[in-house]
Design an enzyme around this catalytic site. Structure first.
Site, PDB file in Angstrom:
ATOM      1  N   CYS A   1      34.566  24.567  -2.338  1.00 23.78           N
ATOM      2  CA  CYS A   1      35.667  24.919  -3.240  1.00 23.78           C
ATOM      3  C   CYS A   1      36.439  26.121  -2.702  1.00 23.78           C
ATOM      4  O   CYS A   1      35.951  27.245  -2.743  1.00 23.78           O
ATOM      5  CB  CYS A   1      35.080  25.219  -4.629  1.00 23.78           C
ATOM      6  SG  CYS A   1      36.243  25.904  -5.793  1.00 23.78           S
TER       7      CYS A   1
ATOM      8  N   CYS B   1      37.332  28.797  -5.229  1.00 28.61           N
ATOM      9  CA  CYS B   1      36.226  29.699  -5.592  1.00 28.61           C
ATOM     10  C   CYS B   1      35.914  30.688  -4.470  1.00 28.61           C
ATOM     11  O   CYS B   1      35.695  31.864  -4.724  1.00 28.61           O
ATOM     12  CB  CYS B   1      34.951  28.910  -5.879  1.00 28.61           C
ATOM     13  SG  CYS B   1      35.170  27.408  -6.828  1.00 28.61           S
ATOM     14  N   ASP B   2      35.876  30.214  -3.241  1.00 31.63           N
ATOM     15  CA  ASP B   2      35.303  31.022  -2.160  1.00 31.63           C
ATOM     16  C   ASP B   2      36.281  31.416  -1.044  1.00 31.63           C
ATOM     17  O   ASP B   2      35.897  32.140  -0.129  1.00 31.63           O
ATOM     18  CB  ASP B   2      34.115  30.265  -1.529  1.00 31.63           C
ATOM     19  CG  ASP B   2      32.998  30.024  -2.543  1.00 31.63           C
ATOM     20  OD1 ASP B   2      32.904  30.811  -3.497  1.00 31.63           O
ATOM     21  OD2 ASP B   2      32.244  29.053  -2.386  1.00 31.63           O
TER      22      ASP B   2
END
Ligand code: NAP
Length: 309
Positions: A136, A139-140
Site C-alpha cells: 500500500c 500507507c507506506d
C-alpha cells in the site's frame, strides 16, 4: 461437534469493518460473536504506521489501531473467537456458521472477511513484508522520501501507486510483465508523462536481494530471457487483490469478475439478514476508514433486520 444457542449476530472477520460493526452492534445491545479469522486485526496489522486514519495526528501503528478497536468492541460486549470460519449455511434460518468442528447459529450475519493482497510468493517474502516489501503506497510511501522504489503491476492500482510514490521517492520504477497496460487510458497517460517514473516492460521480478534489508531485485526480461539486477530501497505490489470470499461461493451473489460480494445500498447482500462490509465487497476505495464506515452501516442494517424479525 458442539452446538451453541442461537445468537443474534455473528460477525466474520476482525479488520476495521468487523470490529467497527461489533462496536456499533454491541452498543445497540446485541452481543456479537466475532470470528477473528486467519489474520486477526486484518490488513492494518501488516502496515507500519498508519498516518491517514483520522484521530491520530502523529499516526498510529496498524497493529495498535486494531488492538484498540478490539478492546473497544470487547468493552461493549463483543465475544471474540480466534478461529477461522470454514463453512457457512446462510440460506437456512437461523444461519449456520462452522469453525472446524464447532457449529454456531445466528439470526443475522455480517461478512467482513476483507481481501488479501496478491504478492509474488517468492522466498524471503514473509520477513520482508512491511520492511522493504509493501502492499500500500498510500500507507507506506512516506517512508521512501529521497529513495528509489519500484512498483509491480500494469493496472490502475500500479499507475496510481507509482504516481503517488513520486511525491516522496526520487526514482520510481514500474515493472510490468507485458508490453500493454491493463490500466485506463488516463491513468496510463499520467504515468507515461511523469518524468520520475521509469517503465520496465515484459519483465518479472524473480528474486529479492537482501543484505539485512531489501537492497534490490533480480528481474527477468521475458522476451530476451536476460536477467538483470535493479537496486531499490522498497518494492510495492500492485498486482491485484483477492477478496476472501471462497467460503461464500454458491451461497451468496458474488461479482463474477473478481469474486467480491455483490451489495446494494452499501451493505445489503442477496440474502436477507446477511450484510457485507469492507474489502470483501468494496473494490473501489479499500481503505481502513472506508471499511470501518461500511462496518458501522452493516451493524445498523443488522439492527434494523433483527428488530423487524
Ligand atoms: P488489476 O486491474 O487486476 O491489475 C493487476 C495487474 O497486476 C495487471 O496488470 C496484471 O498483469 C498484474 N499481475 C497480476 N498478477 C501478477 C503477477 N503474479 N506477476 C506480475 N504481475 C501480475 O488490479 P488493480 O490495478 O488493483 O485494479 C483493480 C480494479 O480497481 C480495477 O477495476 C481498476 O480499474 C480499479 N482501480 C481503479 C483506480 C482508479 O480509477 N483510480 C485505482 C485503482 C484501482 P496483466 O495485465 O498481465 O494481467
Amino acid at each position: 461437534m458442539s452446538t451453541d444457542g442461537i445468537r443474534e449476530l455473528i460477525i466474520i472477520g476482525s479488520g476495521p469493518a468487523g470490529f467497527t460493526a461489533a462496536i456499533y452492534a454491541g452498543r445497540a445491545g446485541f452481543k456479537p460473536l466475532i470470528f477473528a479469522g486467519p489474520q486477526p486485526g486484518g490488513q492494518p496489522t501488516t502496515t507500519t504506521v498508519m498516518e491517514n486514519f483520522p484521530g491520530f495526528p502523529e499516526g498510529i501503528p496498524g497493529p495498535q489501531l486494531m488492538q484498540n478497536m478490539q478492546k473497544q468492541a470487547e468493552r461493549f460486549g463483543a465475544e471474540i473467537k480466534f478461529s477461522a470460519v470454514t463453512k457457512v449455511e446462510l440460506a437456512s434460518e437461523p444461519k449456520k456458521i462452522f469453525a472446524g468442528d464447532e457449529t454456531y447459529q445466528a439470526r443475522a450475519v455480517i461478512i467482513a472477511t476483507g481481501s488479501s493482497y496478491r504478492t509474488l510468493g517468492l522466498p524471503k517474502e514473509k520477513e520482508l513484508l512491511a520492511r522493504g516489501l509493501h502492499t500500500c503506497a498510500t500507507c507506506d510511501g512516506f517512508f521512501y522520501r529521497g529513495k528509489t522504489v519500484a512498483v509491480i503491476g500494469g493496472g490502475d492500482s500500479a499507475m496510481e501507486e507509482s504516481n503517488f510514490l513520486t511525491k516522496f521517492a526520487d526514482q520510481v520504477y514500474l515493472i510490468h510483465r507485458r508490453a500493454e497496460f491493463r490500466a485506463s487510458e488516463i491513468m496510463k497517460q499520467r504515468t507515461l508523462a511523469n518524468k520520475k517514473i521509469k517503465i520496465i516492460l515484459n519483465s518479472e521480478v524473480i528474486e529479492y536481494l537482501v543484505e539485512n534489508k531489501l537492497t534490490g531485485v533480480k528481474i527477468k526480461n521475458i522476451l530476451a530471457g536476460e536477467i538483470t539486477e535493479l537496486k531499490i530501497d522498497g518494492l510495492f505490489f500492485a498486482i491485484g487483490h483477492i477478496p476472501n470470499t471462497d467460503i461464500f461461493k454458491g451461497q451468496i451473489a458474488l461479482n463474477e469478475k473478481e469474486g467480491h460480494i455483490t451489495t446494494t445500498n452499501n451493505v445489503y447482500t442477496s440474502i436477507e439478514g446477511v450484510l457485507a462490509a469492507g474489502d470483501c465487497a468494496d473494490f473501489t476505495y479499500r481503505q481502513s476508514i472506508t471499511a470501518a464506515a461500511l462496518g458501522a452501516m452493516a451493524a445498523m442494517a443488522a439492527r434494523k433486520w433483527l428488530e423487524k424479525n
